[in-house]
Design a protein around this motif. Structure first.
Motif, short mmCIF file in Angstrom:
data_model
loop_
_atom_site.label_atom_id
_atom_site.label_comp_id
_atom_site.label_asym_id
_atom_site.label_seq_id
_atom_site.Cartn_x
_atom_site.Cartn_y
_atom_site.Cartn_z
N VAL A 7 -6.49 9.06 -7.26
CA VAL A 7 -5.80 8.31 -6.20
C VAL A 7 -5.90 9.07 -4.88
O VAL A 7 -5.57 10.25 -4.79
CB VAL A 7 -4.33 8.08 -6.59
N VAL A 48 -1.63 5.60 -1.38
CA VAL A 48 -0.73 4.60 -1.95
C VAL A 48 0.09 4.00 -0.82
O VAL A 48 0.28 4.63 0.22
CB VAL A 48 0.22 5.20 -3.01
N GLY A 104 4.96 3.64 -7.79
CA GLY A 104 3.74 3.40 -7.04
C GLY A 104 2.97 2.21 -7.57
O GLY A 104 2.42 2.26 -8.66
N ASP A 161 0.52 0.25 -5.62
CA ASP A 161 -0.53 -0.02 -4.65
C ASP A 161 -1.35 1.25 -4.61
O ASP A 161 -0.77 2.34 -4.48
CB ASP A 161 0.03 -0.27 -3.24
N ALA A 162 -2.64 1.15 -4.72
CA ALA A 162 -3.45 2.37 -4.71
C ALA A 162 -4.87 2.07 -4.27
O ALA A 162 -5.39 0.97 -4.46
CB ALA A 162 -3.47 3.02 -6.09
N SER A 189 1.23 4.79 -9.56
CA SER A 189 0.07 5.42 -8.93
C SER A 189 0.41 6.63 -8.06
O SER A 189 -0.49 7.20 -7.43
CB SER A 189 -0.67 4.39 -8.07
N ASN A 190 1.67 7.03 -8.02
CA ASN A 190 2.04 8.21 -7.23
C ASN A 190 1.68 9.48 -7.98
O ASN A 190 2.53 10.30 -8.36
CB ASN A 190 3.54 8.21 -6.90
N HIS A 229 -4.65 8.25 -12.27
CA HIS A 229 -3.87 7.08 -12.67
C HIS A 229 -4.73 6.20 -13.57
O HIS A 229 -5.89 5.92 -13.27
CB HIS A 229 -3.44 6.30 -11.43
N ALA A 258 -5.20 0.85 0.94
CA ALA A 258 -4.01 0.93 0.08
C ALA A 258 -2.86 0.07 0.59
O ALA A 258 -1.95 -0.25 -0.17
CB ALA A 258 -3.56 2.38 -0.05
#
Length: 330
Positions: A37, A40, A63, A65-66, A97-98, A102, A122
């Motif tokens: 990633v 984000v 998370g 959105d990535a 996704s943080n 991922h 992102a």
């Protein structure tokens, strides 16, 4: 791998609300991609999930959105290879996704727009899927659609892409709900035909649509249903994305106004037969971006992919005054 986890549903002002942690690299399911990633974005769902965590519960990686680069692929993956640059919104039933790496199902992923950097890309997946499904699946709009669409919260993440998609792919007149001058300038630049002051919704909407509007998008429905009933025409339609508790829709009955819910996680949560539609629509969006027909909605970029950077992104979102999207990147 390094990741950022949420703990205990603490307020974002508490340094313990989001913390840096070390976690194992995720195991891949047969159709998974392992993505490194790079960026984000933060959405209201991140704030809601973080605030609702149980005290002394397990750490939760948020998370949804990535944008990043494929590092490895599962044994059944056919559409991607290591090195591909991708974007996606993820699955709320899985870790978010943080994190440095991922795991995500390839069916809800597409290659990112070649003309956008990771941070710019992102900003778009979750809100684009939400707006796309709301317009073209819930409301069943297409290029022949005519009438007035009122997009409330038009300067927010979903509204910012919905205004663009509605202007690009329908024949609707788009009325954008906005308050402060910065928001009005933003939605006008995105293509809105008229701007409606959401602080005085009924009077402002009637000024530009005296006979009422045909369609309405709502990101905040509590306390507004009676106003919606005033500004919509008979047989109008509402599509909403918020989580109002005990919402009373009775004021809509006299005009036979329809109400639709949109949740972009439904396909991935239930692995519906058409789950790959999300990857397809992201691929189509990427082509529109690369053709110069859609623009990123990134407004604030935080160059600090850490707990501190994400706490700042959550803090900004919680003010309720952000325009466009807030992205955290490496």
């Amino acid at each position: 791998m390094r990741a950022i986890a949420a703990l205990d549903g603490l307020p974002i002002s508490d340094p313990g609300s989001l913390v840096d942690v070390d976690l194992p690299v995720p195991d891949l399911r047969p159709r998974d991609l392992l993505v490194r990633v790079q960026a984000v974005s933060v959405n209201p769902v991140d704030v809601k999930v973080r605030a609702g965590l149980d005290r002394q519960g397990a750490p939760r990686v948020l998370g949804w959105d990535a944008a990043g680069t494929v590092e490895a692929v599962g044994e059944a993956v056919e559409g991607f290879s290591p090195g591909d640059e991708v974007w996606y919104a993820g699955d709320i039933t899985r870790p978010g996704s943080n994190s440095e790496l991922h795991a995500v199902d390839e069916r809800i992923v597409s290659r990112k727009p070649a003309t956008l950097g990771f941070a710019e890309a992102a900003a778009l997946p979750l809100t684009t899927i939400t707006a796309w499904e709301a317009l073209f699946e819930r409301l069943r709009l297409d290029g022949s659609s005519r009438g007035d669409l009122l997009v409330l919260g038009a300067a927010g993440g979903v509204g910012s892409i919905m205004v663009q998609l509605a202007k690009l792919r329908t024949g609707l007149r788009v009325l954008a709900g906005a308050g402060k001058p910065e928001s009005r300038e933003w939605v006008t630049a995105l293509g809105a035909d008229e701007v409606v002051d959401h602080h005085d919704l009924v009077a402002s909407a009637r000024a530009v649509a005296p006979d009422g509007v045909d369609l309405l998008f709502s990101a905040h429905s509590t306390g507004n249903v009676e106003a919606f009933a005033e500004v919509l025409k008979p047989f109008g339609e509402v599509v909403a994305i918020d989580d109002p508790v005990g919402l009373d829709l009775f004021p809509l009955k006299t005009k036979s106004i329809a109400w639709h819910w949109e949740l972009m996680f439904t396909r991935s949560m239930f692995t519906t037969p058409d789950v790959a539609e999300q990857g397809r629509l992201l691929a189509e969006t990427a082509a529109l971006v690369d053709a110069g027909r859609l623009r990123t909605t990134l407004r604030t970029a935080i160059d600090d992919f850490s707990a501190a950077g994400l706490r700042e992104a959550h803090r900004l979102l919680e003010t309720g005054r952000t325009v466009g999207k807030v992205v955290v990147h490496r």
